[in-house]
Write a protein that holds these residues in place. Sequence first.
Motif, short mmCIF file in Angstrom:
data_model
loop_
_atom_site.label_atom_id
_atom_site.label_comp_id
_atom_site.label_asym_id
_atom_site.label_seq_id
_atom_site.Cartn_x
_atom_site.Cartn_y
_atom_site.Cartn_z
N PHE A 1 0.83 -1.20 0.00
CA PHE A 1 0.00 0.00 0.00
C PHE A 1 0.87 1.25 0.00
N ASP A 2 1.94 1.25 0.79
CA ASP A 2 2.85 2.39 0.81
C ASP A 2 3.50 2.59 -0.55
N TYR A 3 3.93 1.50 -1.14
CA TYR A 3 4.53 1.59 -2.48
C TYR A 3 3.52 2.07 -3.51
N GLY A 4 2.31 1.56 -3.44
CA GLY A 4 1.27 1.94 -4.40
C GLY A 4 0.84 3.38 -4.26
N GLY B 1 3.66 3.78 -7.03
CA GLY B 1 3.88 2.43 -7.54
C GLY B 1 2.78 1.96 -8.46
N GLY B 2 1.67 2.67 -8.42
CA GLY B 2 0.60 2.31 -9.33
C GLY B 2 -0.54 1.55 -8.67
N TRP B 3 -1.61 1.43 -9.42
CA TRP B 3 -2.81 0.82 -8.88
C TRP B 3 -2.66 -0.68 -8.66
N ILE B 4 -1.73 -1.32 -9.38
CA ILE B 4 -1.54 -2.76 -9.19
C ILE B 4 -0.98 -3.04 -7.80
N ALA B 5 -0.06 -2.21 -7.34
CA ALA B 5 0.48 -2.40 -5.99
C ALA B 5 -0.59 -2.15 -4.93
N PHE C 1 -4.61 -4.93 -1.01
CA PHE C 1 -5.93 -5.44 -0.60
C PHE C 1 -6.01 -6.95 -0.83
N GLY C 2 -5.32 -7.44 -1.85
CA GLY C 2 -5.28 -8.89 -2.07
C GLY C 2 -4.58 -9.61 -0.93
N ALA C 3 -3.53 -8.99 -0.37
CA ALA C 3 -2.84 -9.59 0.77
C ALA C 3 -3.76 -9.62 2.00
N VAL C 4 -4.54 -8.56 2.19
CA VAL C 4 -5.50 -8.54 3.31
C VAL C 4 -6.55 -9.62 3.11
N LEU C 5 -7.01 -9.77 1.88
CA LEU C 5 -8.01 -10.80 1.58
C LEU C 5 -7.43 -12.19 1.79
N PHE D 1 -7.98 7.00 -5.91
CA PHE D 1 -9.40 6.85 -5.60
C PHE D 1 -9.97 5.54 -6.13
N LEU D 2 -9.72 5.21 -7.37
CA LEU D 2 -10.29 4.00 -7.95
C LEU D 2 -9.74 2.72 -7.31
N PRO D 3 -8.40 2.56 -7.15
CA PRO D 3 -7.93 1.34 -6.51
C PRO D 3 -8.39 1.21 -5.06
N LEU D 4 -8.46 2.33 -4.34
CA LEU D 4 -8.93 2.26 -2.95
C LEU D 4 -10.41 1.89 -2.89
N SER D 5 -11.19 2.48 -3.77
CA SER D 5 -12.61 2.14 -3.79
C SER D 5 -12.83 0.68 -4.13
N LEU D 6 -12.10 0.19 -5.13
CA LEU D 6 -12.22 -1.23 -5.49
C LEU D 6 -11.76 -2.13 -4.35
N GLY D 7 -10.68 -1.75 -3.68
CA GLY D 7 -10.15 -2.56 -2.58
C GLY D 7 -11.09 -2.62 -1.39
#
Length: 153
Positions: A31-34, A38-42, A47-51, A102-108
Amino acid sequence: MSPLTKTQALDRHALVMAIWLALGLVAVMLFDYGSDGGGWIATLSAFGAVLAAFIGHIIVNAVYDTGFSRRELALGLVIYAGALVACGLAALLVPGFGARNFLPLSLGFGGLFAAVVFYMITHFGVRRSFEAFDVIGDFGTDGPDRNSRQERR
């Protein structure tokens, strides 16, 4: 569910903590890198790691034939709400943060919420999942309705 012995409860707790600490650290780093460019993939990987940690916790619960404790539920809810508020404040107060993230956080956050709701519905059913949060239904009922609700659980 059978009650765990003290050693089994300690083993379960250590296993759950090992899962959450390892994957939580990965999530924080991603998350810090992203968020730093680092981009939306990071960010989505965080969020994938949390899941993945949540799924690991569910597997541990299945192995030990237990559920989430009240403390675990409260901690998870507080951390989720705190992260949601922190990201909302960062989007409002940090220039450029909202435009980039905004978009990656909303999706996550939406994906985590959907995963928890999916787990609750598949594990408890719709009615028991709703009753778990139905505080108003328990408020002020000391009569036979309260007893019949607790017998159904």
